[in-house]
Design a protein around this motif. Sequence first.
Motif, short mmCIF file in Angstrom:
data_model
loop_
_atom_site.label_atom_id
_atom_site.label_comp_id
_atom_site.label_asym_id
_atom_site.label_seq_id
_atom_site.Cartn_x
_atom_site.Cartn_y
_atom_site.Cartn_z
N VAL A 10 29.21 2.60 19.97
CA VAL A 10 27.82 2.95 19.70
C VAL A 10 27.76 3.84 18.47
O VAL A 10 28.38 4.89 18.41
N LYS A 11 27.01 3.41 17.47
CA LYS A 11 26.87 4.15 16.22
C LYS A 11 25.56 4.91 16.21
O LYS A 11 24.61 4.57 16.90
N GLY A 12 25.50 5.94 15.39
CA GLY A 12 24.26 6.69 15.22
C GLY A 12 24.06 7.76 16.27
O GLY A 12 25.01 8.21 16.92
N ASP A 13 22.81 8.14 16.44
CA ASP A 13 22.48 9.24 17.33
C ASP A 13 22.01 8.79 18.72
O ASP A 13 21.45 9.59 19.47
N ALA A 14 22.26 7.57 19.09
CA ALA A 14 21.77 7.04 20.37
C ALA A 14 22.36 7.79 21.56
O ALA A 14 21.65 8.07 22.53
N LEU A 15 23.64 8.15 21.49
CA LEU A 15 24.26 8.87 22.60
C LEU A 15 23.70 10.28 22.74
O LEU A 15 23.55 10.80 23.84
N THR A 16 23.37 10.90 21.62
CA THR A 16 22.76 12.23 21.66
C THR A 16 21.37 12.15 22.29
O THR A 16 21.00 13.01 23.09
N LYS A 45 21.58 -1.19 15.34
CA LYS A 45 20.24 -0.67 15.59
C LYS A 45 19.69 -1.21 16.92
O LYS A 45 18.99 -0.50 17.64
N ALA A 46 20.01 -2.45 17.23
CA ALA A 46 19.55 -3.03 18.49
C ALA A 46 20.18 -2.31 19.68
O ALA A 46 19.50 -2.01 20.67
N VAL A 47 21.47 -1.99 19.58
CA VAL A 47 22.15 -1.25 20.64
C VAL A 47 21.53 0.15 20.78
O VAL A 47 21.23 0.61 21.88
N SER A 48 21.34 0.82 19.65
CA SER A 48 20.73 2.16 19.68
C SER A 48 19.33 2.14 20.27
O SER A 48 18.96 3.02 21.06
N LYS A 49 18.57 1.13 19.91
CA LYS A 49 17.20 1.01 20.41
C LYS A 49 17.19 0.80 21.93
O LYS A 49 16.35 1.37 22.64
#
Length: 182
Positions: A43-49, A129-133
């Motif tokens: 998972v990339k980006g700030d999704a986990l946060t 982006k789809a995973v993060s969304k």
Amino acid sequence: MKKIKFLILAAICAISGILCAQEEMSFEQMIPVRVLMPKNDQVKGDALTVLYNNVNQAVTLNGLGSSTNESRFIIVTSVTILSKNVTTSIPPQYMAEVEVAFYFVDNINKVILAQEMITKKAMDDNDNKAVSKAIKSIKARDPKLKKLINVGKKRAVEYYKAIDEVESSEENAEPNVSWIFE
């Protein structure tokens, strides 16, 4: 006249203070629960946060939040990407399906008290982006999160009561000291 106004103001303040006073919390309402930051290299980006913050908010909304590292009970999240697909449309869109598992855990005895799974889907112009969304679509007021926290709280209280009963029965029993004489 000034004394009457002062007495009326004092009475109003006293009454409002009594009405707005906080109630004492019962044992069931004071169980501290800490949320661990989810880890997933895919998972990339700030999704986990965002997920971490939403779970923390859900715990706080249910009155169990804790910021100490010594909390006996923790909520652990695990993110699994089930699928990433490209649509046949123009421009191509990416559809991701994500499963997030939540575990309400007794960290000392390593026992899972409650578990809940939430599956989400999302589309975007990039697979990351789809995973993060999809992950970001899990909100603090999700009914499944509330159920997890309530079931975990109930089982934690039952666990504490069982431990208390065992300890009180052990206090009344004759201590076993036979191992000393062997």
